[in-house]
Scaffold this active site. Structure first.
Site, PDB file in Angstrom:
ATOM      1  N   SER A 101       0.816  -1.206   0.000  1.00  0.00           N
ATOM      2  CA  SER A 101       0.000   0.000   0.000  1.00  0.00           C
ATOM      3  C   SER A 101       0.856   1.265   0.000  1.00  0.00           C
ATOM      4  O   SER A 101       1.600   1.520  -0.939  1.00  0.00           O
ATOM      5  CB  SER A 101      -0.943  -0.037   1.205  1.00  0.00           C
ATOM      6  N   ASP A 241      -2.174   6.313  -3.442  1.00  0.00           N
ATOM      7  CA  ASP A 241      -1.014   5.648  -2.853  1.00  0.00           C
ATOM      8  C   ASP A 241      -0.623   4.482  -3.749  1.00  0.00           C
ATOM      9  O   ASP A 241      -1.165   4.308  -4.843  1.00  0.00           O
ATOM     10  CB  ASP A 241      -1.294   5.212  -1.415  1.00  0.00           C
ATOM     11  N   ASP A 243      -1.103   1.297  -3.975  1.00  0.00           N
ATOM     12  CA  ASP A 243      -2.072   0.321  -4.499  1.00  0.00           C
ATOM     13  C   ASP A 243      -3.435   0.943  -4.769  1.00  0.00           C
ATOM     14  O   ASP A 243      -4.396   0.244  -5.069  1.00  0.00           O
ATOM     15  CB  ASP A 243      -2.209  -0.871  -3.557  1.00  0.00           C
ATOM     16  N   ASP A 245      -5.795   2.280  -2.991  1.00  0.00           N
ATOM     17  CA  ASP A 245      -6.984   2.184  -2.148  1.00  0.00           C
ATOM     18  C   ASP A 245      -7.185   3.466  -1.352  1.00  0.00           C
ATOM     19  O   ASP A 245      -8.171   3.611  -0.633  1.00  0.00           O
ATOM     20  CB  ASP A 245      -6.931   0.964  -1.221  1.00  0.00           C
TER      21      ASP A 245
END
Length: 447
Positions: A101, A241, A243, A245
């Site tokens: 992440s 960010d 990834d 999410d």
């Protein structure tokens, strides 16, 4: 042996904490727990972000899954929420994401979604861990024709983009937006999606070199985006960010648009349209006091949970809430996805900007933030926080000084070796002083 799963999957430095051997066992244990092997060949999706360690972990994770008879579809580089969506669209038994992440490049992680797109409950994670702690010796290993197959699925990004396009009913033409993709998983999706909706787009943070993810860019480093937005005369900036999410942004003047402001704006918009079920938004204890007071003033109830999107989601499902999230920009819209989706957040925010015709500075001014200071203290002993009385004595002294005119929160990070010390008060000077006093004690007591 301690727990493997934290608040967002298994995390660690790739090759050191998160090894190939561990990934292999996670694959085996996951296939054993989440799939039915009585005549049904399970199908599991694997997506990843751009980290150089992603290929290594993808190979060993897939090997573990196949060794227990599961078929694997490799989605390639795709946002975490894309996997949560596609596991449902494709009717797969589970979806796995290889990503850390917002964390630095050397970290990686493995998070798992069930076939319904939701993350694993604690009891399932505990059973997976139990297999791993037994070195998966209690799991049958397949051979011959029963070994699973690996396929590469080249349509994943396009399928996810198509779904995202359906989530917005506004034409974004006329908006001039700068997107920072954090050198991560959002780059290909964002570069396909937003121009298709008529938005005039510029992109930064689109490298796919394996080592630049989150490095001075993205939602954890907004300063560069803020500067470029002002210099380039953009209507706003949007940052994801690694990834995707999470989504944060800035207005046309370069002022940060954090998760609290985004949730406040979008929750109010949903209420005006009669779509805010229960007039409730779910947030965490990290949300700013200014956010809480504004929501109360507009007749919106806020439910507060522990930090972590899984806790936000649990409360949303229990209360029937349709929006919830974190100050960090991890925002969940249950109308559209089962987890935080930075692309959906960006779409919703830009749709409001276009529909109202107002500036983001004007829209963001609906709530006044209390000055907040957050300091992350490195600690290899964060587990000792609860029993460290000197730290809690320092917190009590600081609360006495605030005298009800602010708040303090001290907690261990769920994904990193950090103790987070946060305070809010009426002035920045007072906030900084009480945080500094507590940080000094944390550094001394939990090195």
């Amino acid at each position: 042996m301690g727990k493997l799963f934290g608040t967002d999957g298994v995390r660690g430095v790739a090759g050191k904490d998160l090894t190939c051997e561990l990934a292999l066992q996670i694959g085996r244990a996951t296939a054993a727990e989440l799939t039915s092997l009585d005549g049904h060949r399970p199908r599991i999706l694997i997506g990843k972000d751009t980290r150089v360690s992603g290929d290594m972990l993808e190979c060993t994770l897939a090997a573990g899954l196949c060794s227990v008879g599961a078929d694997v579809d490799l989605l390639g580089v795709i946002p975490t929420p894309g996997v949560a969506y596609l596991v449902r669209k494709y009717g797969a038994d589970a979806g796995i994401v290889i990503s850390a992440s917002h964390n630095p490049m050397e970290f990686n992680g493995i998070k798992i979604f069930k076939g319904d797109g939701y993350k694993l409950p604690d009891e399932v994670e505990n059973r997976i861990e139990a297999h791993i702690f037994k070195n998966c010796e209690d799991i049958k290993i397949y051979d011959g024709a029963e070994i699973g197959r690996v396929h590469r699925l080249d349509t994943a990004v396009d399928d996810y983009v198509d779904a995202l396009e359906q989530h917005i009913d506004a034409d974004l033409s006329g908006l001039n937006v700068l997107f920072d993709c954090a050198n991560g998983a959002s780059a290909k999706v964002a570069q396909k999606l937003f121009p298709r909706l008529g938005c005039q787009c510029s992109f930064t943070g689109t490298l796919d070199d394996g080592v630049s993810v989150n490095d001075g860019c993205g939602s954890t480093h907004l300063d560069r985006l803020e500067k470029k937005v002002v210099e380039g005369g953009f209507d706003c900036g949007i940052a994801f960010d690694g990834d995707a999410d999470r989504c944060l942004g800035c207005d046309e003047k370069g002022h940060e648009m954090d998760g609290d402001k985004i949730i406040a704006l979008l929750a109010m918009t949903m209420k005006e349209k009669g779509r805010l079920d229960g007039d409730t938004a779910v947030v965490t204890v990290m949300s700013n006091l200014g956010f809480i007071k504004y929501m109360e003033s507009r007749g919106i109830h806020t439910e507060k949970t522990a930090v972590g999107d899984r806790y936000v989601l649990e409360r949303m499902l229990a209360d029937g809430a349709v929006i919830g999230g974190e100050q960090s920009g991890h925002i969940i819209f249950l109308e559209h996805n089962t987890t935080g989706d930075g692309l959906v957040t960006a779409l919703q925010l830009l749709a409001v900007l276009k529909r109202t015709g107002r500036t983001l500075t004007d829209l963001a001014g609906i709530m006044k933030k209390y000055p907040q200071v957050l300091v992350n203290v490195h600690s290899d002993n964060k587990a000792g926080l609860d029993d460290c009385q000197p730290i809690w004595d320092a917190v009590a002294a600081a609360e006495k000084e605030l005298d009800g005119r602010g708040r303090i929160l001290v907690r261990p990070s769920g994904t990193e070796p950090l103790v987070r010390v946060m305070a809010e008060a009426e002035t920045h000077e007072l906030t900084q002083r009480v945080v500094d006093d507590i940080v000094e004690v944390v550094k001394r007591e939990l090195p």
